[in-house]
Design an enzyme around this catalytic site. Structure first.
Site, PDB file in Angstrom:
ATOM      1  CB  CYS A  59      31.449 -53.445 -21.829  1.00  0.00           C
ATOM      2  SG  CYS A  59      32.543 -53.489 -20.298  1.00  0.00           S
ATOM      3  CB  ALA A  62      35.615 -50.897 -21.060  1.00  0.00           C
ATOM      4  NE  ARG A  93      42.163 -45.575 -21.680  1.00  0.00           N
ATOM      5  CZ  ARG A  93      41.946 -44.277 -21.007  1.00  0.00           C
ATOM      6  NH1 ARG A  93      42.096 -44.599 -19.666  1.00  0.00           N
ATOM      7  NH2 ARG A  93      41.325 -43.455 -21.711  1.00  0.00           N
ATOM      8  CG  HIS A 192      33.270 -42.593 -23.451  1.00  0.00           C
ATOM      9  ND1 HIS A 192      33.479 -42.897 -24.753  1.00  0.00           N
ATOM     10  CD2 HIS A 192      34.256 -43.229 -22.828  1.00  0.00           C
ATOM     11  CE1 HIS A 192      34.382 -43.433 -24.975  1.00  0.00           C
ATOM     12  NE2 HIS A 192      35.018 -43.903 -23.975  1.00  0.00           N
TER      13      HIS A 192
END
Ligand code: CFN
Length: 538
Positions: A59, A62, A93, A192
Site C-alpha cells: 500500500c 508501505a 524489509r 513513494h
C-alpha cells in the site's frame, strides 16, 4: 536444460483462461509475450488491481514509511494508526542500519505508533498524536520526528500536518507528517511520490555546509537491503568518490539535509525516487543519471559512467584499477558456478526495479529469465524512459498536491548545468534508461502485477529452476517444489549489490538450484501415489 513447456503465447492463453470477461480484458493488457524487444509493446501497468485477485502489491503507507523514509535511522518515526501498520513495517524489509558517527542515535530498533483505538476513531485522534509526539520527544530528544497517516486517519479526517506544525513550534525540532494513507493510489508507488515530496519539502537543503571533497555524489533509490549500500560505499571509497547521502539506506538526518551539496545524483531504483532527482536538478542544478549496481556488468558500466562524468583521467584510471582487482575475485567464482547453472531457468516478480536489475545477475550465470514482471512499476520501467519522454508526473499522483519546485537563484549551481550541457554535446547520454522489456529475450513472458493464479499456472507449465519473488508468495512457490529467493528482504542473505554482492548471489543461487531437496517435495497437482515432483536440478 533450458525452458521446456508450451510457447509463451500458449502459456498466456492458459493463464487468462479462467477469467470472466471484464477481468480478462484488463489482464490481457498486463500479460504480454515479448515479441519485439527492440520496440516493446504497450503494457497496461500502474492500474488498479481487480478486487478478488490475490496480488503481491503493498500500500501507499508501505511505499512511504516502509520504503523511502523509514530507513533514515536518527529520525524518530511515528505511525499514526492502529498498531498493525507500525508492527508490519518494523524492519521486516531488512533495510540495514548502524550508527556511523559518534553522538548519533539509531531509532530504527523501535517501532512507534499511536496505537489508535475505537475511541479515537469516534472522537478523533489528533490529541493522541500530539501526546505521542510529546512523549517521544521527552524520552529521546530526537533531531526530527516524522509522522505517517494510515487508512483510518484519512477516513476520520485527522489533520496530522497541523499537529506537526504545532509541535514543531513547541519543541523547536523538525516535525513533519506524511498523508500516505494506505488506500491512496493503486500500490506502493503513490507512497513513494508522497515521500519524495515530503523529504524534499522538509529536509533537503536545510544545511548549506560545503563538503570539501573533489568528487561528491548522492545515490538515490538505494535502500541498503541486506547491506547493499555498504558494499556500494566500499567500492566508492576505493575509487575516491564521496557519497554524501544514500536516499534512503543507512543514512542520517544530517546527511539528507546536506546532500544538495553534491555534484551529481545517480539513481539506482528509478521507480521509487525519480521525482527527487528531477526536483533536485530543478532547484539546485544537480544533474542525474540512472545506474545499476546489481550484477557485474551494471556495476562496471555505472562506475565507468560516473568517472566519465567527472572526466578526470586519474579517476578514470583508478576506477579501471578497482574493477580489475575486484573482477579477479569474481571471475573464478562465476566460472565455477556457471558449470552448474548454465542453461537453467528463472522467473522474477518483484516490486518496481528488481525484476529488471536482477536479470543481469542471472544472465551472468548463463541462466535464462523466461518470465518477469513488476508489482507496481509504470510503463517507462517496462518500455524504457525514452518511450515516454514527457512523463514527469505519474498517473498515481493525481491525489497529491504537487509541489511547485523552482530553481533557487541563491543556490542553483549553474556550473553543473553548464557541465551537463557540454557533456551532452560531446555525446554523453544522461537518459539511457532502457526498461525491462528491451533486455528480455523474444518470446518471454512479461506479466505486470502477477496474480496468485497466474503464478501457479506458470510454475505448473514451466517449473523454473528458481523464482525471485517475495513477501506473500515465497512459501507457496516452495510448496510447489521450486526454490524462491526472497528478493525484497534477501531472506537472511546479502548484500547482492556490487562485486562482493554478486559473489554472494551466484553462490546462493547455485546452492538453491543444485540442491536435491526440491525433488522431494510434492506439488499439489500431483495425485496421491505419484512419483515425487519432477527434478529441478539436473
Ligand atoms: S528496496 Fe526497492 S528497489 S524501492 Fe521499491 S521499487 Fe519495494 S520494498 Mo520490496 S524489494 Fe522492491 Fe524495488 Fe525500488 Fe524494495 S523491487 S518491492 S517499493 N523495492
Amino acid at each position: 536444460m533450458g525452458p521446456t513447456g508450451p510457447s509463451a503465447a500458449e502459456a498466456r492463453e492458459q493463464m487468462l483462461d479462467i477469467y470472466p470477461k471484464k477481468t480478462l480484458r484488463k489482464r490481457s493488457k498486463q500479460i504480454l509475450v515479448n515479441e519485439t524487444p527492440s520496440t516493446p509493446a504497450e503494457i497496461g501497468a500502474n492500474s488498479r488491481t481487480v478486487p478478488g485477485i490475490i496480488t503481491q502489491r503493498g500500500c501507499s503507507y508501505a511505499g512511504c514509511k516502509g520504503v523511502v523514509i523509514g530507513p533514515i535511522y536518527d529520525v524518530l518515526h511515528i505511525t499514526h494508526g492502529p498498531i498493525g501498520c507500525g508492527w508490519y513495517s518494523w524492519l521486516s524489509r531488512r533495510n540495514m542500519n548502524k550508527i556511523r558517527k559518534e553522538g548519533e542515535t539509531n531509532y530504527l530498533q523501535y517501532s512507534m505508533s499511536t496505537d489508535m483505538q475505537e475511541d479515537h476513531i469516534v472522537f478523533g485522534g489528533e490529541k493522541q498524536l500530539e501526546q505521542a509526539i510529546q512523549e517521544a520527544y521527552d524520552e529521546f530528544k530526537p533531531k526530527a520526528i516524522s509522522v505517517y497517516a494510515t487508512c483510518p486517519v484519512g477516513l476520520i479526517g485527522d489533520d496530522i500536518h497541523s499537529v506537526c506544525r504545532k509541535m514543531k513550534e513547541k519543541l523547536g525540532i523538525n516535525v513533519f507528517g506524511f498523508s500516505c494513507e494506505g488506500y491512496k493510489g493503486v500500490s506502493q508507488s503513490a507512497g513513494h511520490h508522497i515521500a519524495n515530496n515530503g523529504v524534499f519539502k522538509h529536509m533537503i537543503g536545510l544545511d548549506d555546509t560545503p563538503v570539501d571533497f573533489k568528487y561528491k555524489i548522492n545515490i538515490l533509490g538505494e535502500y541498503n537491503i541486506g547491506g547493499d549500500a555498504w558494499e556500494i560505499d566500499r567500492i566508492f571509497a576505493l575509487c575516491g568518490i564521496k557519497i554524501i547521502g544514500t536516499l534512503s539506506g543507512g543514512v542520517s538526518y544530517d546527511d539528507i539535509t546536506n546532500c544538495h551539496m553534491a555534484d551529481l545524483n545517480v539513481v539506482m531504483c528509478h521507480r521509487s525516487i525519480n521525482y527527487m532527482a528531477e526536483m533536485m536538478e530543478t532547484k539546485f542544478g544537480i544533474p542525474w543519471f540512472k545506474v545499476n549496481f546489481i550484477g557485474i556488468e551494471g556495476t562496471k558500466k555505472s562506475l565507468r559512467k560516473i568517472a566519465q562524468y567527472f572526466g578526470d583521467k586519474a579517476l578514470i584510471d583508478k576506477v579501471e584499477e578497482v574493477i580489475a582487482k575486484e573482477m579477479s575475485e569474481v571471475r573464478p567464482v562465476l566460472e565455477d558456478v556457471t558449470t552448474r547453472t548454465q542453461g537453467k531457468t528463472a522467473a522474477l516478480f518483484v516490486g518496481g526495479s528488481r525484476a529488471h536489475h536482477y536479470q543481469d545477475l542471472f544472465n551472468d550465470m548463463g541462466m535464462q529469465v523466461i518470465a518477469a514482471g513488476y508489482e507496481f512499476a509504470h510503463r517507462d520501467d517496462y518500455e524504457g524512459r525514452d518511450v515516454l519522454p514527457s512523463i514527469k508526473v505519474d498517473a498515481d499522483s493525481r491525489n497529491i498536491e504537487e509541489l511547485k519546485i523552482e530553481a533557487d537563484p541563491e543556490r542553483y549551481n549553474a556550473s553543473h548545468a553548464e557541465r551537463k550541457k557540454s557533456l551532452e554535446e560531446a555525446g554523453f547520454t544522461f537518459e539511457d534508461y532502457e526498461g525491462m522489456m528491451r533486455q528480455m529475450a523474444k518470446d518471454t513472458l512479461v506479466i505486470d502485477d502477477i496474480s496468485h493464479h497466474e503464478l501457479e499456472k506458470l510454475i505448473e507449465l514451466y517449473k523454473p529452476n528458481v523464482i525471485g519473488s517475495g513477501v506473500k508468495d515465497k512459501y507457496v512457490i516452495e510448496k510447489m517444489g521450486v526454490p524462491c529467493k526472497q528478493l525484497h528482504s534477501y531472506d537472511y542473505g546479502g548484500p547482492y549489490a556490487g562485486f562482493k554482492g554478486a559473489i554472494n548471489f551466484y553462490k546462493e543461487i547455485d546452492r538453491m538450484t543444485s540442491s536435491k531437496v526440491w525433488q522431494l517435495t510434492r506439488a499439489p497437482w500431483h495425485e496421491a501415489g505419484d512419483a515425487p515432483a519432477t527434478e529441478t536440478a539436473e
